[in-house]
Structures are given as C-alpha cells and as structure tokens.
Design an enzyme around this catalytic site. Sequence first.
Site, PDB file in Angstrom:
ATOM      1  CG  ASP A 187      -1.945   0.914   0.859  1.00  0.00           C
ATOM      2  OD1 ASP A 187      -1.899   2.047   1.041  1.00  0.00           O
ATOM      3  OD2 ASP A 187      -2.717   0.431   1.143  1.00  0.00           O
ATOM      4  CG  ASP A 188      -0.288   4.662  -1.806  1.00  0.00           C
ATOM      5  OD1 ASP A 188      -1.571   3.800  -1.531  1.00  0.00           O
ATOM      6  OD2 ASP A 188      -0.873   6.029  -2.197  1.00  0.00           O
ATOM      7  CG  ASP A 216      -3.717   0.463  -1.600  1.00  0.00           C
ATOM      8  OD1 ASP A 216      -5.308   0.452  -1.865  1.00  0.00           O
ATOM      9  OD2 ASP A 216      -3.734   1.447  -2.687  1.00  0.00           O
ATOM     10  CG  MET A 239      -7.192   3.747  -5.447  1.00  0.00           C
ATOM     11  SD  MET A 239      -7.613   4.340  -7.110  1.00  0.00           S
ATOM     12  CE  MET A 239      -7.729   6.425  -5.930  1.00  0.00           C
ATOM     13  CG  ASP A 297      22.979 -59.347 -30.840  1.00  0.00           C
ATOM     14  OD1 ASP A 297      23.567 -59.144 -30.417  1.00  0.00           O
ATOM     15  OD2 ASP A 297      23.270 -59.366 -31.949  1.00  0.00           O
ATOM     16  CG  ASN A 317      28.202 -49.297 -36.612  1.00  0.00           C
ATOM     17  OD1 ASN A 317      26.506 -48.097 -37.032  1.00  0.00           O
ATOM     18  ND2 ASN A 317      27.439 -50.234 -35.610  1.00  0.00           N
ATOM     19  CG  ASP A 360      23.663 -43.892 -34.281  1.00  0.00           C
ATOM     20  OD1 ASP A 360      23.821 -44.972 -33.353  1.00  0.00           O
ATOM     21  OD2 ASP A 360      23.586 -43.156 -34.121  1.00  0.00           O
ATOM     22  CD  GLU A 419      25.483 -55.040 -31.367  1.00  0.00           C
ATOM     23  OE1 GLU A 419      25.665 -54.332 -31.092  1.00  0.00           O
ATOM     24  OE2 GLU A 419      26.002 -55.824 -31.822  1.00  0.00           O
TER      25      GLU A 419
END
Lengths: 459, 459
Positions: A9-10, A53, A55, A331, A339, A348, A374
């Site tokens: 509050d101010d 507040d 205001m 497997d 690869n 992958d 794998e």
Amino acid sequence: MTARVLVVDDLAPNVKLLEAKLRAEYFEVITALGGREAIELARTQSPDIILLDVMMPGIDGFETCKLLKEDPLTRHIPVVMVTALDQRSDRIAGLEAGADDFLTKPVQDLALFARVRNLSRLKQMTDELRHRHAQGAQLGAIETPKIEDVEREIGEVIIISDRPVIEGLENDSESLLSGINFSYQNDSRELLDRIRTDLPDMIMVDLGLESYDPLRLCSAIRSAEGSRLLPLLAIADQEDTRRLVKALDIGVNDYLMRPIDVQEMAARVRTQLRRKWYVEHLRDSLSQSLELAVLDGLTGIYNRRFLQSQLPRLLTKAVKRELPLSVMILDVDFFKAVNDTYGHDVGDAVLREIGHMLHFSLRGMDLACRYGGEEFVVVLPETPREGSEVIAERLRKEIAGLQIDAGNGQSFSVTVSIGMAFFDGTSREETPASLLKRADEALYRAKEGGRNRVILEAA
Amino acid sequence: MTARVLVVDDLAPNVKLLEAKLRAEYFEVITALGGREAIELARTQSPDIILLDVMMPGIDGFETCKLLKEDPLTRHIPVVMVTALDQRSDRIAGLEAGADDFLTKPVQDLALFARVRNLSRLKQMTDELRHRHAQGAQLGAIETPKIEDVEREIGEVIIISDRPVIEGLENDSESLLSGINFSYQNDSRELLDRIRTDLPDMIMVDLGLESYDPLRLCSAIRSAEGSRLLPLLAIADQEDTRRLVKALDIGVNDYLMRPIDVQEMAARVRTQLRRKWYVEHLRDSLSQSLELAVLDGLTGIYNRRFLQSQLPRLLTKAVKRELPLSVMILDVDFFKAVNDTYGHDVGDAVLREIGHMLHFSLRGMDLACRYGGEEFVVVLPETPREGSEVIAERLRKEIAGLQIDAGNGQSFSVTVSIGMAFFDGTSREETPASLLKRADEALYRAKEGGRNRVILEAA
C-alpha cells in the site's frame, strides 16, 4: 497455520494497520509501499500471499498484479486486491489482471484471516511440486512452461444446485463464458460416485442446497485423494456468511454471492481453471522428465534400467498367478558390418527402426527395451510356449522386412538372431537373472546355428 | 481444512462417538473395528490420519501401529493412539511403535481437532512429493527407499530456552538420546539468522521463553521457505494450554509437557527426525532421478540435453557481464578403428575414460558433456582466449596420455582433435548455435590438418 504475507500500500498507516492485524495472529509480514518494490520483494522473498492495494501512484494495483502474474517466478503467488469501494468495475478489472480475490476496506478481520489462510494453504500444497519442477527445469530435464502450454481449450465445470445459477447458463454463448462447459447435477451422491473416475476441471457448490448438506459435500470432495486440489467454488446468499466462512475453512477455493454477476463469475472461474491447469502441467512435465530416465535416448523405447525394475515385478506376478512368461533377447546380425559399410548414423537408424517396430508390433502388456548396443529384450507376460515362439518368429520376419535407408538413395535390410527363455509359471526358483541368462544362452545357439533365427530353450 | 480420518476401536460406541465429533466439524470419517481391518483400510483408502485405540482384542493398537509404520504403503500416515489412561508406560510403548501422538479418553474436542488438523496438514504438504516419488519408483527411475536408507546417524537439535530442559542434556550419554546432539540457543534473532544458511534437523521452542515471544518465533521459523517443514517441538508448562493450542495452530509439530520425561522426549524427537529424514530422502531421490535425464548413460557426465539447456544460460550471462566464453568440440581420432580392432566394449571404455578425465580435470564452473557418438563438448566460461587455448591443449595431452586397457593384457592410447570457438563477451549477435557451428568448423580443420591437435578459430 502461518504464512508469509506481503502487504502493499502506498500509505504507511494502511500498511501498519494490516501488518498489526496479521502479526497479532502470528503471520509473518513483509511490506512494500509501491508496485515496483512489491514485485521485487515477491521475486526475492517468496511470500505465500500478497495483499495489494488498488489505488497507488506509479504502477497501480491492477498493473502490479498483471506483472506479477506474467512473471514465471511469481505467478503462483496468490494476490488479494484491497479496494476502497466494493465496486464491480474494480473487481472485474482485478480479476482480469489475474487477482485471486478481493477485500474491501475497512478490512474485516474474519474475512482477512479466512482468505489469507485459505489461499496460502493452497499455495503451500503445491510448493513442493513447484520446487521439484523448477529444479528439473534448471537441469534442462524439464522445459519451463509457457503460459500457452498450460491453458486448455475447454473447461468442464459441474454445478451442484437445486436452482439455476444464471438463467440459460448451459446454453450460454456469450464470449465471457466461451470455452467453459457448465452442467448441472443435483444428486450429490451421484456426483461423489462420478468424481472417483471422471474428474471435471472444477465444481461449484450452492451453499443453499437443500437435498444434501453442502458443507459435507465440500468436505467429501476436498478429502478424497483425487479431488484434493480440484477447484471448488461456493455459491452463497448474502445472508449466509457463517456457512461461507465454514466452507472456506473446509477448503473451498473461492465463492460467488447471489445475485451472480456473469462477468465476475467468468473471471473467477477462469482464475481457478488457470491455477488447476498450472498444477497439472507441473505434475505432468515432472512425470515426463522422470520417464526420460527410463527411456533409451536413441530409440525412444525403454532402456535397461526400466527392464531391471519391471522384470522382477512381472516375474513375481507370474509366480503369484501361476501364469507363464517368456523373455527374448534380440541381437542384430553383423551389426559391425552395417556401421563399417554405411557409417554410424545409418547404424543408429537401424536400431531406431527396430525399436520403432517393436514398440508398434507388440501388445500393450508386453515390454520391449533396448538392452544395450545392438541388443533388445522383449518380455511377454501371460503367453504360452507356442504363442511366444510364434511372436518371436513374427518379430524376426518383420525386422528382416524393414527397408533401411542407406542414405545414398539405396536401401538395405538386416536380420536378427533371437534367443528365448520360457517360464511356465510353476517354479519358485526362477529369477530375472536366470531367465536372462538362459535367453542369452539360446541367443548364442541362434548365432552359432547360422543367425537370422529364433531358438527357444528346450522344455 | 478437512481430512479423511480413519477411526479404529473394537467398541462400536467409541467409534460412533469419535465419528460424530469429527463429522460435526466436517471431517470425512472411515471406521474399523480391529487392527487387521484398519491396516487393510489404510492401504486401500488413503486416510490422512489414523485414530487408533490401544486396547483391542487380536492385534492391539501398538502392534497395529508397528505394522502400519513398517509398510511402505502406509508409513507416512500419522497415527494418534487413543488410550484409556494417561499412563507413561503406554505412551512410551506407543512412541516406540512409531505413533505420532496420543489422546486420552474421554477425548477433549479441542485437543482432538488440533491434532487432526495439524498432523493431516503436515501429511498433505508432502503428499505431492510422495506421489511423484512413487511414480518414479514405479518406473524404476527411483529406487524404493529402505528404512535404513532414510535413517541418519546424528540428529542436530537446537533448543530455544532460558532454562535447562533436562539437566545436563548437552552431555547426556544415555542410550535413549544417543545419536542426537542437543545445543541450547537463547538468542532468538541469532537463531533466525542462522537457520537461513544452516538448518538443524529440528528445533525445540520453550513456550515459557521470556526474552522473545515464543509463538512469534515459531511463526517465523514456520513461514520461512527453508524451514517450512522443519520439525518444531514445543515445550509447555502444564498451565499453558492456551498458548500450546496456538502453537499447534501455527504449525508446531509436537510438544512436551514439563516436567519432561527423558524417555518420552527421546521417542518424540526420534519420531520427528524420522519424518524429516523421510521427506528429505524423497526429495533427494526425486532430484537424483531428474538428474538422470541429463546424464549420459555410458560416461556418467552430462548429456547433450543438458548442454542444450545450459549453453544459452551461460551465453546470456557472458553477454550481460561482458565476459568471454569458449566452446570446444572434442572428437576421438580413428574411433571406428578402435571399435574394429578391440570391439565395442573397449570402444565404450575409451569414451568412459575420456568422460572421467574431463570430469576431474576441469574447473567446477566449466561444463563437459558427451555430445553424441565419440564427440564431447566443453564450455569454459569467463576464460580469456589464451587461457582457453592452454586448457584445450592440456586436455588434448591428458587424453593422449590415457592408457586404455585393451582387454587382452595389452593397453593402447587414443588421440582427440579439438575445434574451439571463442566469444569475447561484446557481441550481441552470438548464439549457442553459432558458437557450436564455428567450433565444428574448427574441428573439421583440426581433422583435415592431421588430427591430434587443437584449432582455435581465427580472432
């Protein structure tokens, strides 16, 4: 309970007055004389609730509230706007700025303490969740939610009342209530039955309900584990403040006074829905990030850690119910050559395709995981010996049929060898390790026997 | 607030009486007429609190309590034992069975509601945490805690009092209090300062404290975020029940009445410590499992996901503070040949050794992660250009010096090529992607230039 309350509050005398009231009830109080200071304190001091507040010079209460609710660091803190006059326009503006509630000056003690206790309790119930979530986000295990991730398109609201809340609400097409589906229910027992399995997003309880004690109903909803955090909004008549205080004490989140203003109702309902969705979002994303720990990063299917936690359970269940269970290890044949020939990226891709195929080809009760390198493991619960063999053979053929993109416009295929162990449900000596060991031995024989085949251990 | 209360007594009139009292205050009540039934209901109906009669045929209250506290499914539920006589021996036996509190018949309303509210609130605050943990355990992302994982050797307890609680307590060597370190503190402000950074396991507050309002102190401890769930035990004089009720309302977990019985004190303190450690264990293991999501399964250092969440933060910080930052990508030279020559297991060992070396060789502020395959990324914040080059060169040499076990009694070594990008802290255009891209280009030149070298992009 106690809580840390930020009073904004101010005017220093107003701050002092609220502070004195709250401290007399042993709440902890921190204070700010303006909006900017309040935002700073909210960010650094983690209050449980903010009394704001309206205001104030500089940025006023509405703007302060809006900024607090936009900031991920502060938006979970309940904000109660304190207004000089009980003006409808102020309330609407406040709710639109995201305020959780209002108090009118001069502030009544009972209303003040009820609101502070109620809102801070709700906050504290989700603090732990919020902290774990923030930690996950900090680590990068969870994405920080954006407002739009949290919002949903439709909110389901059930109203428990013997009389209409607002005429024609079910068919309301006003933009204020768009996206909220209201339905009436006046049988409280039916409602309690229903919410065990099918929770709406929110329940509104008319405290004037005659067919059932409305407070008892609120308590039943609030104390059931599934609906403990479900938004609960009371509808009260002006003269019924005693019952309302009790309802707030039981844990009702908010209330509306008859005659109901549709705009206020829309705003309050939206506030509650936002809060619910926010908590659900935290919970869901925390769960997802926990799940990351048991998913294989490359293939997206479960990893070895998950198998290690689930296989003992599946085996215990099989023993208890005397049902069979098979475990197979798959497997990839000559994976090194893949690869070497096409590169690691294509290798992958092979693993991803196989993972994908296992995921979609198996039943919901089966478990498929990448065991490492794998190797994949598949567990088939409740499946007789012959059935398991058929499934293994089918998987072998489906994998052999996969066309893998070699990246150079060509494609190729791979085969797998499968070793399988079978548990008939009768022995009590079987262990996860013994099953995996026998499946591995069968796999060895499949490899020795020329690969691209299924070997089921001898009965 | 409301809660689901399980009332257990072999005499139906006793059950009815407690049920009526609780229902009048809008608590939800479920009932059991014996220990076995109570255990079954506790497992299936998730009550928030159990009111348990001591004297029952079959298994009595002590035994029922012991079984409830041994079962992972029910041990978090607070148990209040209801005894016919306020006998010390009963209390001690109950506390040793793990009871959280006592009520003496005939049960006083005020004491009843205070206990039920207080204990169920504490439970509800940790429910969310418990649920997330259970979910993680279900997935295998978290191990289910064993009692011995949760217990600790030493509990630190601070007593806030102007007078001794029990003579010679600090030097007590009785086995009852062994493993608990008590220390006195009579300056409340000093305590509040201390607990911001250094939390004990528990605080005991003497409600007869004269130098400071003891209730205010309880409230300050309870509302600070760090000590919100810290066990808080009040010490009260017989005549001071009003203050005690307020203390329980503020959120004190338990209390002792003067003159204090050392055995009762030991049991109550242990109950609180156990509860605290249990919650901490849940929290820690949940955090660990979240961390799993950002750790690389093979090397144990951070993964690409973690880099993606942290690099933007580190860069933002560098821009804000105008400090330099370097990013390097390390790629193992001829990694395919390692796999071909020694097999995948040895290839994996190479990656693990490098990860291990990075982890131990870098500063705490640096970030090392496995970026994928045989690539690692290291981020060096706040490091000038020359310094970064020195560190990169050091890492290159250290990796070249690693002796990798080839598995056949022999060992071998590997080299890495390193590409590095440097951000001097001044540009606002730099992004994580641009840094990584430039590091990758430098890496390409390191490979082209003959490998086993560091290339820092041109200034």
